[in-house]
Design a protein around this motif. Sequence first.
Motif, short mmCIF file in Angstrom:
data_model
loop_
_atom_site.label_atom_id
_atom_site.label_comp_id
_atom_site.label_asym_id
_atom_site.label_seq_id
_atom_site.Cartn_x
_atom_site.Cartn_y
_atom_site.Cartn_z
N ASP A 196 7.05 8.99 8.07
CA ASP A 196 6.47 8.31 9.23
C ASP A 196 7.25 7.04 9.58
O ASP A 196 7.50 6.76 10.76
CB ASP A 196 5.01 7.97 8.94
CG ASP A 196 4.34 7.24 10.10
OD1 ASP A 196 4.22 7.83 11.19
OD2 ASP A 196 3.97 6.07 9.91
N VAL A 197 7.65 6.28 8.57
CA VAL A 197 8.42 5.06 8.82
C VAL A 197 9.76 5.38 9.47
O VAL A 197 10.19 4.72 10.42
CB VAL A 197 8.62 4.28 7.50
CG1 VAL A 197 9.55 3.09 7.71
CG2 VAL A 197 7.28 3.80 6.96
N ILE A 198 10.44 6.42 8.97
CA ILE A 198 11.75 6.79 9.52
C ILE A 198 11.60 7.26 10.96
O ILE A 198 12.40 6.89 11.84
CB ILE A 198 12.39 7.88 8.65
CG1 ILE A 198 12.70 7.33 7.26
CG2 ILE A 198 13.66 8.42 9.31
CD1 ILE A 198 13.18 8.38 6.27
N PRO A 231 6.69 12.31 -1.89
CA PRO A 231 5.42 11.67 -2.24
C PRO A 231 5.36 10.27 -1.64
O PRO A 231 6.39 9.64 -1.41
CB PRO A 231 5.47 11.61 -3.77
CG PRO A 231 6.93 11.62 -4.10
CD PRO A 231 7.59 12.46 -3.04
N PRO A 232 4.18 9.78 -1.36
CA PRO A 232 4.05 8.41 -0.83
C PRO A 232 4.60 7.39 -1.82
O PRO A 232 4.51 7.58 -3.03
CB PRO A 232 2.53 8.25 -0.63
CG PRO A 232 1.99 9.65 -0.60
CD PRO A 232 2.88 10.46 -1.49
N VAL A 233 5.16 6.33 -1.28
CA VAL A 233 5.66 5.23 -2.12
C VAL A 233 4.79 4.01 -1.86
O VAL A 233 4.14 3.89 -0.82
CB VAL A 233 7.14 4.92 -1.80
CG1 VAL A 233 8.01 6.11 -2.10
CG2 VAL A 233 7.31 4.47 -0.36
N ARG A 234 4.82 3.08 -2.81
CA ARG A 234 4.04 1.85 -2.65
C ARG A 234 4.96 0.77 -2.11
O ARG A 234 6.01 0.48 -2.68
CB ARG A 234 3.46 1.41 -3.99
CG ARG A 234 2.57 0.18 -3.90
CD ARG A 234 1.82 -0.07 -5.18
NE ARG A 234 1.00 -1.26 -5.10
CZ ARG A 234 -0.18 -1.31 -4.50
NH1 ARG A 234 -0.67 -0.22 -3.92
NH2 ARG A 234 -0.88 -2.43 -4.46
N GLY A 235 4.59 0.20 -0.98
CA GLY A 235 5.44 -0.82 -0.38
C GLY A 235 4.78 -1.40 0.85
O GLY A 235 3.57 -1.29 1.06
N ASN A 236 5.59 -2.01 1.69
CA ASN A 236 5.13 -2.65 2.92
C ASN A 236 5.71 -1.88 4.09
O ASN A 236 6.93 -1.91 4.32
CB ASN A 236 5.60 -4.11 2.93
CG ASN A 236 5.03 -4.89 4.11
OD1 ASN A 236 5.31 -4.55 5.24
ND2 ASN A 236 4.27 -5.91 3.83
N ALA A 237 4.89 -1.20 4.83
CA ALA A 237 5.37 -0.34 5.91
C ALA A 237 6.11 -1.13 6.98
O ALA A 237 7.16 -0.71 7.48
CB ALA A 237 4.20 0.42 6.54
N GLY A 280 0.83 -1.19 0.00
CA GLY A 280 0.00 0.00 0.00
C GLY A 280 0.86 1.24 0.00
O GLY A 280 2.10 1.17 -0.05
N GLU A 281 0.23 2.40 0.04
CA GLU A 281 0.97 3.65 0.08
C GLU A 281 1.59 3.84 1.45
O GLU A 281 0.94 3.65 2.48
CB GLU A 281 0.04 4.82 -0.26
CG GLU A 281 -0.39 4.85 -1.72
CD GLU A 281 -1.09 6.15 -2.07
OE1 GLU A 281 -1.36 6.94 -1.14
OE2 GLU A 281 -1.36 6.38 -3.27
#
Length: 349
Positions: free
Chosen positions: A296-298, A323-329, A290-291
């Motif tokens: 936020d992850v960092i 911009p948001p990236v598509r991946g697994n948070a 997902g986006e």
Amino acid sequence: MARKPPPGSLDEDAWIEVIARMDEVYSKLVQDEIALEEKNVELEQSQQFIAGLLSSMSDVLLACDPQGRIEESNSALRTLVGRDEQSLSGSPAYVLLADPHSETQLRQTLASLRHPNASASLEVNFKDVNGAPVPVDVSCTVRSTGNGRFIGHVLVGRPLGELQHAYRQLHEAHEALKRTQQQLLHAEKMASLGRLVAGVAHELNNPISFVLANAHVLDSYGKRLQQYLQAVHGGESHASLQALRQQLRIDPLLSDLPSLIEGSMEGAQRTADIVSALKRFSAVDREALGEVDLNDVIERAIHWVCRGVAPDLQVHWQAVDTPPVRGNAGQLLQVLMNLMQKGVGEQWN
């Protein structure tokens, strides 16, 4: 007075020249014989070397002339078909096959291979020592002289039973490797989680302690309200109720209740958020893509690393507009935490 040699005889100089010529011829014969002996030794060594290679091969091998007659074979082939070298030499290669279909395949393949460096592969059934068919994967190659003249074929094959066994072993080894890799990944994830336990315990202790303290206060407030309500329902006089109200501090209690409830709910929600984050971090199954907000992850990675393994670590971080990236948070969080923990460990060491 000198005498003339009789007619037809040779004088002394001629004999000397003849003898010298004979010595030269003899010397040349001796040299040629020595060279021939050396060539014979080299040829014998080459033959022994080739024989050793043929006998050590686990694959079956046979060399045929242009008509398909066997000229050479190795011990692996002779062991498979149960025939000796003498009985095989000069025999058609097709007599070694177990069925007409295999014979047809081999004939057509050999007939199509006539040019230098031409090759082909096929699967045929050989007859073993008991006459049972044995599937063999055969590679056929053209034999040719140095000037490219076609002189026959070379057939090299391996029984498919051995190949299937080797493939099965390779598949089992591959599956074991994949299981080991999954175990290592899971172990690394659990090790990272273990290093964060101390920080997580501290992180959970704050909201839980806050909720627990508020619960004790609410319990005290409940007892006081229960005592006041019993007096109200007991028909006490207005003056007595007012005195009891002041004694039990009912008015400050009522004004304090909203903040206590709000604080307790905030602490409970904070605890739920921490537990949810831990569940995402320690989950084995892959989450849906997902986006993801990288900032936020960092920030979450910095927070957990500082809480877990480096409480005194000074971090200089400034979020940027990305911009948001598509991946697994969850997986991105784990990767960033592993990198940060490794960097912190190397700095401390």
